[in-house]
Motif scaffolding. Structure first.
Motif, PDB file in Angstrom:
ATOM      1  N   HIS A 158      25.025  44.742  42.694  1.00 53.86           N
ATOM      2  CA  HIS A 158      26.463  44.499  42.781  1.00 53.86           C
ATOM      3  C   HIS A 158      27.160  45.216  41.623  1.00 53.86           C
ATOM      4  O   HIS A 158      26.498  45.736  40.724  1.00 53.86           O
ATOM      5  N   VAL A 159      28.477  45.231  41.674  1.00 59.35           N
ATOM      6  CA  VAL A 159      29.302  45.822  40.619  1.00 59.35           C
ATOM      7  C   VAL A 159      30.150  44.712  40.011  1.00 59.35           C
ATOM      8  O   VAL A 159      30.691  43.866  40.730  1.00 59.35           O
ATOM      9  N   ILE A 160      30.229  44.710  38.684  1.00 56.07           N
ATOM     10  CA  ILE A 160      31.107  43.792  37.976  1.00 56.07           C
ATOM     11  C   ILE A 160      32.235  44.603  37.342  1.00 56.07           C
ATOM     12  O   ILE A 160      31.979  45.592  36.639  1.00 56.07           O
ATOM     13  N   ALA A 161      33.473  44.219  37.619  1.00 53.48           N
ATOM     14  CA  ALA A 161      34.627  44.936  37.070  1.00 53.48           C
ATOM     15  C   ALA A 161      35.562  43.963  36.377  1.00 53.48           C
ATOM     16  O   ALA A 161      35.731  42.820  36.817  1.00 53.48           O
ATOM     17  N   GLU A 162      36.145  44.423  35.279  1.00 51.80           N
ATOM     18  CA  GLU A 162      37.188  43.667  34.605  1.00 51.80           C
ATOM     19  C   GLU A 162      38.535  44.278  34.971  1.00 51.80           C
ATOM     20  O   GLU A 162      38.765  45.476  34.771  1.00 51.80           O
ATOM     21  N   VAL A 163      39.403  43.445  35.515  1.00 51.75           N
ATOM     22  CA  VAL A 163      40.700  43.899  36.015  1.00 51.75           C
ATOM     23  C   VAL A 163      41.794  43.199  35.224  1.00 51.75           C
ATOM     24  O   VAL A 163      41.824  41.961  35.148  1.00 51.75           O
ATOM     25  N   ARG A 164      42.689  43.990  34.655  1.00 52.51           N
ATOM     26  CA  ARG A 164      43.762  43.439  33.819  1.00 52.51           C
ATOM     27  C   ARG A 164      45.091  43.504  34.550  1.00 52.51           C
ATOM     28  O   ARG A 164      45.452  44.539  35.116  1.00 52.51           O
ATOM     29  N   ASN A 165      45.806  42.404  34.517  1.00 52.51           N
ATOM     30  CA  ASN A 165      47.173  42.377  35.010  1.00 52.51           C
ATOM     31  C   ASN A 165      48.051  43.088  33.980  1.00 52.51           C
ATOM     32  O   ASN A 165      48.197  42.618  32.850  1.00 52.51           O
ATOM     33  N   VAL A 166      48.619  44.209  34.348  1.00 49.42           N
ATOM     34  CA  VAL A 166      49.382  45.027  33.412  1.00 49.42           C
ATOM     35  C   VAL A 166      50.593  44.278  32.878  1.00 49.42           C
ATOM     36  O   VAL A 166      50.999  44.463  31.722  1.00 49.42           O
ATOM     37  N   GLU A 167      51.166  43.394  33.671  1.00 49.77           N
ATOM     38  CA  GLU A 167      52.388  42.704  33.270  1.00 49.77           C
ATOM     39  C   GLU A 167      52.122  41.487  32.382  1.00 49.77           C
ATOM     40  O   GLU A 167      52.873  41.212  31.446  1.00 49.77           O
ATOM     41  N   THR A 168      51.020  40.767  32.643  1.00 49.09           N
ATOM     42  CA  THR A 168      50.756  39.529  31.885  1.00 49.09           C
ATOM     43  C   THR A 168      49.623  39.664  30.885  1.00 49.09           C
ATOM     44  O   THR A 168      49.486  38.834  29.980  1.00 49.09           O
ATOM     45  N   GLY A 169      48.806  40.703  31.061  1.00 49.96           N
ATOM     46  CA  GLY A 169      47.643  40.858  30.193  1.00 49.96           C
ATOM     47  C   GLY A 169      46.442  40.038  30.615  1.00 49.96           C
ATOM     48  O   GLY A 169      45.360  40.157  30.018  1.00 49.96           O
ATOM     49  N   GLU A 170      46.580  39.204  31.624  1.00 47.35           N
ATOM     50  CA  GLU A 170      45.464  38.386  32.090  1.00 47.35           C
ATOM     51  C   GLU A 170      44.359  39.280  32.641  1.00 47.35           C
ATOM     52  O   GLU A 170      44.607  40.264  33.347  1.00 47.35           O
ATOM     53  N   VAL A 171      43.120  38.945  32.322  1.00 48.35           N
ATOM     54  CA  VAL A 171      41.962  39.701  32.793  1.00 48.35           C
ATOM     55  C   VAL A 171      41.179  38.845  33.776  1.00 48.35           C
ATOM     56  O   VAL A 171      40.892  37.666  33.499  1.00 48.35           O
ATOM     57  N   ILE A 172      40.849  39.407  34.921  1.00 49.35           N
ATOM     58  CA  ILE A 172      40.021  38.720  35.898  1.00 49.35           C
ATOM     59  C   ILE A 172      38.735  39.509  36.097  1.00 49.35           C
ATOM     60  O   ILE A 172      38.703  40.734  35.891  1.00 49.35           O
ATOM     61  N   THR A 173      37.673  38.825  36.468  1.00 48.18           N
ATOM     62  CA  THR A 173      36.394  39.466  36.746  1.00 48.18           C
ATOM     63  C   THR A 173      36.210  39.562  38.252  1.00 48.18           C
ATOM     64  O   THR A 173      36.405  38.583  38.982  1.00 48.18           O
ATOM     65  N   VAL A 174      35.881  40.759  38.703  1.00 47.38           N
ATOM     66  CA  VAL A 174      35.666  40.989  40.129  1.00 47.38           C
ATOM     67  C   VAL A 174      34.212  41.370  40.344  1.00 47.38           C
ATOM     68  O   VAL A 174      33.707  42.310  39.716  1.00 47.38           O
ATOM     69  N   LYS A 175      33.540  40.639  41.216  1.00 43.63           N
ATOM     70  CA  LYS A 175      32.178  40.973  41.618  1.00 43.63           C
ATOM     71  C   LYS A 175      32.239  41.544  43.024  1.00 43.63           C
ATOM     72  O   LYS A 175      32.737  40.901  43.951  1.00 43.63           O
ATOM     73  N   ALA A 176      31.756  42.760  43.182  1.00 47.27           N
ATOM     74  CA  ALA A 176      31.807  43.428  44.485  1.00 47.27           C
ATOM     75  C   ALA A 176      30.461  44.070  44.780  1.00 47.27           C
ATOM     76  O   ALA A 176      29.733  44.464  43.864  1.00 47.27           O
ATOM     77  N   GLN A 177      30.168  44.203  46.043  1.00 41.94           N
ATOM     78  CA  GLN A 177      28.937  44.898  46.408  1.00 41.94           C
ATOM     79  C   GLN A 177      29.090  46.408  46.264  1.00 41.94           C
ATOM     80  O   GLN A 177      28.131  47.107  45.959  1.00 41.94           O
TER      81      GLN A 177
END
Length: 583
Positions: A158-177
């Motif tokens: 799988h792939v793990i990605a860190e995605v940042r909300n440009v407006e709020t700075g919040e970071v979410i983790t996305v797990k994708a195949q």
């Protein structure tokens, strides 16, 4: 930290990424798209949608919305060369040459015979909102603008990605195949070691996007008009309608300046330059954007590294000649979408995804090379009339005056130049490059036949049902409804096309479909069949007998064909699917 798990993560919300989202949704694949910008493109970028792209939009229910905003073919179906846009000098505002282009004028009948759709013109700034709307409707809550991938890693399964909300700075983790990079080459490819290969380029082009009322001077009907200044090569420009209205009503324009160093102008200083090159000194101008960009001719050395794939400008960048850039990216997405779906739903092993690079990279290579060749040759063409950038200021007026000289010698000058102009059909009439690309290896079963010969200028197309090629178009009818053979493919699944004597193939199809857990729609065309070949068009291009069969992939390319019957149709189809799906 918030976590999201999806089968596919798309990085990039431009024309390629948004198209990939639509296609994946139609394949039933859950996915997340992230785009670092707050909105779709605010500059025109690409503006030509070729015939094959319009067929794909037809298949996926986008075509009508595009045509509602696009320029009709009579508003852009020519390419034109002139001395200057306006002015009252003896060599000003004189047409040098025009030719039918991109399906317009005398080409329309030929293009119409090749497919159910004609090319369209809709700049990317108007196209992308349409694609975004369709993507959001089909995948609500999963199209995230103002979000950027700041890091990712391929963990093997799988792939793990860190995605940042440009407006709020919040970071979410996305797990994708799988991760599909459609980010224009900004980040994804280099992160996994993909190299863009090609000659170094330092040719900078400045494009000015502006609004002005040019109706008094504009000669409508072209995709692009090249103005070759009789005075100074640096005053030669290209002018393109950018809509949203078309023809003399056009409000917005794209002006490509002569090559030169970046940073020459900004939104304020470029106004006087616009007035100078157009020779309209009091023109009211509103500048929206001045962009500097490098003309590249590069191709990725790989389209896949592990669970990371790339498409569009992340995989190939080329000169804008021939208009293949965005179209190639959309067609990349069309190719990979059904393969990801087949792997994710368990009907094919992961190795099917390897056929994406095997099929699309050769097309990318050919399109980059063709665009370079066309761009280089265009320079030769305009040199022939004395308007090229290589012709110094002191000789330009003399050369162009000779072209317009009404004497017998002037006739000879024009005749020679017109023969050169005719060779530009390789740049603006090469519709074989639009619909004739084929896959020689990949998810296809070759039948040992040779590819139809291609004319050097690529301005003629020979339809063929040979495996790897796009399904030939012909008009058919069912219950009085007129359809293209391409309409038989729907948006998902395989399509088995047989003739009136192909009952064995049709009966075997559902059994084989169940065996491989795939969708197969079996149809028959011909006398007594559910689809009528009313004018013989299908019989002329099918290249199989009434007892034969074609298997067409979800992306409308022929996967396999049998010219006639087989003693054991079920076993034959079983072997075909085992090969295509690598099972």
């Amino acid at each position: 930290m918030t976590s999201i798990e999806v089968p596919v993560l798309i990085v990039g919300g431009g024309g390629c990424g948004l198209s990939a989202s639509v296609f994946l949704s139609d394949q039933g694949v859950d996915h997340l798209l992230v785009e670092r910008h707050a909105d779709t493109s605010r500059v025109p970028k690409a503006h030509y949608l070729n015939q094959r792209t319009m067929e794909i939009f037809r298949q996926h229910g986008i075509r009508d919305d595009v045509l509602a905003e696009a320029a009709p073919l009579d508003k852009f179906g020519k390419v034109r060369w002139a001395t200057t846009f306006a002015g009252d000098g003896p060599l000003d505002a004189r047409r040098i040459h025009e030719m039918d282009a991109f399906g317009g004028g005398g080409l329309t009948e030929k293009y119409a015979a090749a497919g159910p759709e004609l090319p369209s013109k809709l700049p990317q700034m108007w196209l992308e909102p349409i694609l975004r709307r369709h993507a959001e409707q089909r995948n609500p809550g999963r199209i995230l603008f103002s979000h950027e991938v700041i890091d990712f890693s391929d963990e093997g399964d799988h792939v793990i990605a860190e995605v940042r909300n440009v407006e709020t700075g919040e970071v979410i983790t996305v797990k994708a195949q799988y991760l599909l990079g459609a980010d224009g080459g900004r980040f994804v490819g280099s992160k996994v070691g993909i190299e863009m290969q090609g000659p170094p380029s330092n040719v900078n082009t400045t494009t000015v996007y502006f609004s002005a009322d040019l109706s008094q001077w504009w000669e409508e009907g072209t995709l692009i008009t090249h103005y070759l200044s009789p005075e100074d090569p640096d005053l030669s420009v290209n002018l393109i309608e950018m809509g949203p209205s078309w023809g003399k009503a056009c409000e917005q324009w794209g002006l490509h300046m002569a090559p030169g160093p970046p940073g020459r102008w900004d939104n304020e200083t470029v106004v006087d330059r616009i007035r100078e090159v157009l020779k309209v000194p009091d023109l009211e101008v509103t500048v929206h954007k001045v962009t500097d960009w490098i003309v590249n001719a590069i191709l990725a050395d790989r389209y896949r590294v592990g669970r990371v794939l790339i498409a569009g400008d992340a995989a190939h960048k080329q000169p804008p000649a021939v208009g293949l850039g965005l179209n190639t990216g959309i067609q990349d997405a069309h190719n990979i979408a059904w393969k990801l779906a087949a792997v994710l739903n368990g009907s094919a092993p992961e190795s099917l995804i390897d056929t994406y690079e095997a099929e699309r990279r050769p097309v990318g290579r050919e399109n980059v090379d063709w665009a370079v060749s066309a761009a280089q040759h265009h320079q030769v063409v305009i040199d022939a009339v004395g308007g090229g950038h290589n012709i110094p200021a002191g000789r330009r007026g003399q050369r162009l005056a000779a072209y317009f000289d009404p004497s017998p010698l002037g006739d000879t000058v024009r005749a020679r130049a017109l023969e050169m102009f005719d060779t530009h059909r390789g740049g603006c009439q090469s519709f074989e490059m639009e619909v004739g690309f084929a896959y020689e290896e990949g998810a296809v079963v070759p039948d040992g036949t040779e590819r139809p010969a291609r004319v050097p200028m690529r301005d003629e197309h020979t339809p063929t049902s040979r495996p790897g090629h796009r399904l030939p178009h012909a008009w058919i009818t069912r219950d009085g409804e007129r359809l293209s053979t391409l309409d038989l493919t729907g948006r998902t699944g395989f399509t088995l096309i047989t003739g009136p004597e192909g009952t064995a193939w049709s009966e075997a199809a559902p059994r084989v479909a169940e065996k491989f857990s795939v969708q197969v729609n079996a149809v028959r065309i011909g006398d007594g069949a559910e689809y009528a070949d009313v004018d013989g068009g299908w019989e002329a291009v099918r290249q199989i007998t009434g007892a034969g069969a074609l298997l067409v992939r979800p992306d409308q390319h022929v996967a396999w064909r049998s010219t006639g019957a087989d003693e054991d149709a079920e076993q034959a189809l079983t072997e075909v699917f085992a090969t295509i799906l690598d099972r």
